[in-house]
Motif scaffolding. Sequence first.
Motif, short mmCIF file in Angstrom:
data_model
loop_
_atom_site.label_atom_id
_atom_site.label_comp_id
_atom_site.label_asym_id
_atom_site.label_seq_id
_atom_site.Cartn_x
_atom_site.Cartn_y
_atom_site.Cartn_z
N VAL A 61 88.46 -6.89 26.45
CA VAL A 61 89.44 -6.81 27.54
C VAL A 61 88.83 -6.11 28.74
O VAL A 61 88.22 -5.04 28.60
N PHE A 73 89.85 -17.08 15.15
CA PHE A 73 90.99 -16.21 15.47
C PHE A 73 91.85 -16.84 16.57
O PHE A 73 91.33 -17.42 17.54
N LYS A 93 89.64 -10.66 18.41
CA LYS A 93 89.83 -10.90 16.98
C LYS A 93 91.29 -11.14 16.63
O LYS A 93 91.67 -11.16 15.46
N ASP A 145 86.45 -15.37 23.13
CA ASP A 145 85.55 -15.50 21.99
C ASP A 145 85.34 -14.19 21.24
O ASP A 145 85.05 -14.18 20.06
N ILE A 146 85.49 -13.08 21.98
CA ILE A 146 85.31 -11.77 21.35
C ILE A 146 86.59 -11.32 20.66
O ILE A 146 86.57 -10.60 19.65
N THR A 187 94.09 -0.10 24.02
CA THR A 187 94.48 -0.35 22.63
C THR A 187 93.58 -1.38 21.95
O THR A 187 93.63 -1.54 20.74
N CYS A 188 92.76 -2.04 22.75
CA CYS A 188 91.90 -3.07 22.17
C CYS A 188 90.70 -2.43 21.47
O CYS A 188 89.95 -1.68 22.08
N PRO A 189 90.49 -2.74 20.18
CA PRO A 189 89.38 -2.12 19.45
C PRO A 189 88.02 -2.74 19.78
O PRO A 189 87.00 -2.19 19.36
N GLU A 190 87.98 -3.83 20.46
CA GLU A 190 86.70 -4.45 20.78
C GLU A 190 86.23 -3.97 22.15
O GLU A 190 86.92 -4.18 23.15
N CYS A 235 96.45 -2.58 27.47
CA CYS A 235 95.71 -3.57 26.68
C CYS A 235 94.26 -3.16 26.50
O CYS A 235 93.68 -3.32 25.43
N CYS A 260 94.09 -9.35 16.91
CA CYS A 260 94.83 -8.32 16.17
C CYS A 260 96.21 -8.07 16.76
O CYS A 260 97.06 -7.44 16.12
N LYS A 261 96.41 -8.50 17.99
CA LYS A 261 97.72 -8.43 18.66
C LYS A 261 98.13 -7.04 19.11
O LYS A 261 99.27 -6.84 19.54
N LEU A 262 97.25 -6.08 19.00
CA LEU A 262 97.63 -4.73 19.43
C LEU A 262 97.93 -4.73 20.93
O LEU A 262 98.86 -4.06 21.39
N ALA A 296 101.42 -6.05 21.70
CA ALA A 296 102.48 -5.07 21.43
C ALA A 296 102.48 -3.95 22.47
O ALA A 296 103.53 -3.39 22.79
N LYS A 335 85.38 -17.98 16.10
CA LYS A 335 85.40 -17.23 14.85
C LYS A 335 86.67 -17.51 14.03
O LYS A 335 86.89 -16.89 12.99
#
Lengths: 350, 82, 501
Positions: B69, B43, B18, B15-16, B62-65, B59, B20-22, B25, B41
């Motif tokens: 993760v 996504f 977004k 649920d959190i 690199t995750c901005p949230e 992971c 972005c797929k970073l 990768a 949301k």
Amino acid sequence: MPRMLMKGNYAAVYGAILAGCEAYYGYPITPASEIAESASALFPKFGRTFLQAESEVAAINMVYGASGCGQRVMTGSSGPGISLKQEGISYCAGSALPCVIVDIMRGGPGLGNIGPEQSDYNQVVKGGGHGNYRNIVLAPNSAQEMCDLTMLAFELADKYRNPVFVLTDGVIGQMMEAVDLPEPVTRFPDKSDWAVKGTAESRHLINSIYLDHDDLERWNRELEKKYETIQKNEVLVEEYMMDDAEIVTIGYGSSSRVLRSAVDTARENGIKLGLFRPITLFPFPVDEIAQLPDKGIKGILTVEMSTGQLVDDVNLALKGKMISDLYSRLGGNVPSATEILAKISELYGV
Amino acid sequence: MSESRKYPFPVIDSDICKGCKLCIAACPKKVLVISEKLNSKGFHFSEYVGEGCIGCGNCFYTCPEPSAVTVYLKDYVPEEVS
Amino acid sequence: METFLLPRRSSRRSPSFTGCNMEKKTVLRKPKGFINVYKHKPGAEKDRTHYCPGCGHGILHKLIAEALEDFDLVEKTIIISPVGCSVFAYYYFHTGNLQVAHGRAPAVASAVSRANPDSVVISYQGDGDLAAIGGNNINQAANRGENMAVFFVNNAIYGMTGGQMAPTTLEGQKTTTTPYGRNVKTDGYPIQVCELINTFTAPVYIARTSLQDMVNIRKTRIAVRKAIMNAKDKKGFSLVEVLSMCPSGWKKDSLQSQQWIKERMVPRFPLGVLRDISEEAETIERPVPVMDPEEVKKIFGYGDFKASTIQKNTEANIKKISLRVSGFGGQGIMSTGIVLANVGMEYGYNVSWLPSYGPEMRGGTANCSVKIQEDTIGASEVTEPNMIIAMNQPSLEKFEKIMIPGGALMYNSTLIDIEPTRNDVDIYNVPITGMADELGDTRVQSMVSVGAFAAITGLFDPKEIVTLIPSLFAGKPDKVLKMNEEAVLKGYNYVTENFSV
């Protein structure tokens, strides 16, 4: 009690130290530079912070930072510098941060000159920066008051969590007079519920952002209520020969000093002239001025070193019951008692 | 999460995320994929395929949230969670 | 704790990111540097950030929050967030937070760091904030070596306001205010902040990293931890510039954005550690403010002040003084006035002294107004003097005109060879400069004037002035004090011997 001959600018710094001001951040500008100079000499003697900021803008933002950490903090400047500081002062007001700003007014607009003027009145008394806010404004007219009112400024700033101006002009800043140094302040307010001190308990937020419209309206209403309380509780005036006055002169800062001389001369000549001096410009002595017409006076003359900035407030307070006349000098010229008396004679036939 | 799962493994808050797929990768083992499902949301969120995680932490970093993760590493002892 | 520290390297070798710590963690989860529930964030979504998908801010936030937790610094950290996308950084960090004006974070942080010298102060800024509107503030804070860690997010664009040109926008890059691409001939070149800061002596750590891939994110992690440790150890100013994705502003997806950093930004903004002298840097110590009232009084010397016991002369010729002293700059005009005001104060009179200030002084003439009287003083500027001391001819010409009849006009007859035109005032031609020269130093002419003033007015006793000289000239050698004493007496005696007063 120690008595020292000192400039008004120095007296403000003595007052600041006695009031427990821990930090001074400022930028040089004539005719206020002695404030920074004397702070640079005195603050380190007390282990307190003096820093010459890179700009007026930086200085007021340093004030914001120090105040956010709960320190009593001061800056000083003059017209052009105050203009530059306005955004930061608005942030202080919006974040409810107490601070003291000394403005030694000079001639404007633009670079103007460094002579004494009172033309920062509107930008200081009416808020000046963006948003709905007011500064508390104290207007000393002697070196002694530069000390005393600076001390009061710190008390009021903390009491209301609001910026407080000590507003005067180049004459009062540059003039030397005897100053009786008061006792230092012994009690300081507890700021632990909001000041950020770098400790677990003090992880507060200093902020002026309210994204939600209702939240911001609510905050503005709170500020509005605060200013009403200030208006009700903090008005200070000085009256001189007002009891039997038939003509009243109104002025603050160095013009009020000249007016005092004018009153003395007038009285020697049998003219019943009185002086009404607002010491607080915000809160403005609205009620006190509104009562003047009831005293059966012949005329009111506002004397200022600006083009009617003060008389506007006087006339608002008079609510049309009388209209104050205006005598102004500009550009660094200080009105003389003689010319004021001539004006009074011309206007009121005395 | 199932107690029988083998450490290390990532847990992605669907649920959190977004989308972005970073993380996809950055995963050296390519064990993260984008879900066909949408979260609340809107996504397409990132998912762990269920095995193959080596606990490198890519992971996570690199995750901005901040809370999307969580990676339970090899030596993780479940009692630590309270 | 030590396991998290980077191995120290001598700055004599080229600084680099080597020596990544491999601390033992058993779980990687939302660091405790973050607030659990983002209570300051308006709206319902208090469990996620406001950042766009793939935005680099979140990655850097996480690295900072993790370091604060790992080093046990969450509680003593203060984060300053100015304007830009990170304006809301205070939603997330479980630290002290100050939200501040656009570009001013380094100025605010300078004061915060001085107010709380034991805290870890972080200035978190974007490129428009740091390099455009706040350009001076970052330079000056760096140059002062303020104890703070600056994290500078460079994404070559203004994100918050919707994708306008930043000072770091690349040559040819299209933004909403460079719709035809940044034209270096009109917009200038992208500013290289690290290289600029590297021209200052004070900073201890300057690094540029990137979020373009995992290798570089891990290098960023090292740099972030290094900067935070420097702030904790009070080493001074650290700046970490982080090349960061702005997928929304760049109109790219996250992975294309990482690719764009690699291909376009890195060639313009080379990565690496530009400086690391934190090992050798001295610890910054700040004094503890003296707040105890008794101690404050002691420093001001309250105990040393003694109330004056000098008696006023009730027989004085002139009891209310409105004096103008005037002459060339350098003739001791100001000090004559200040000494008279000081002596008047010691006699218990109300006194005021007002200088002419500013360009007028620099133009070569100086004058001051002095009032000495029993009553409260009104105007401090003397517009109608009852006494003038004119030290040169222009002063005599200017100020004799405004004297009131019956006043006392003293002029320096050494330098003035014209006669005053006024015949309704008492004239005292006194060779002030000449007498000072006879004493061996022209500079004592102010005290000659003071002595002459005492004789003319009868207000002061020269012996009392002489007793005040050590305090008036505190710190001056005995020789100077002696000469000034002689000057007072010489001026006084000249007047009493040559005029009937």
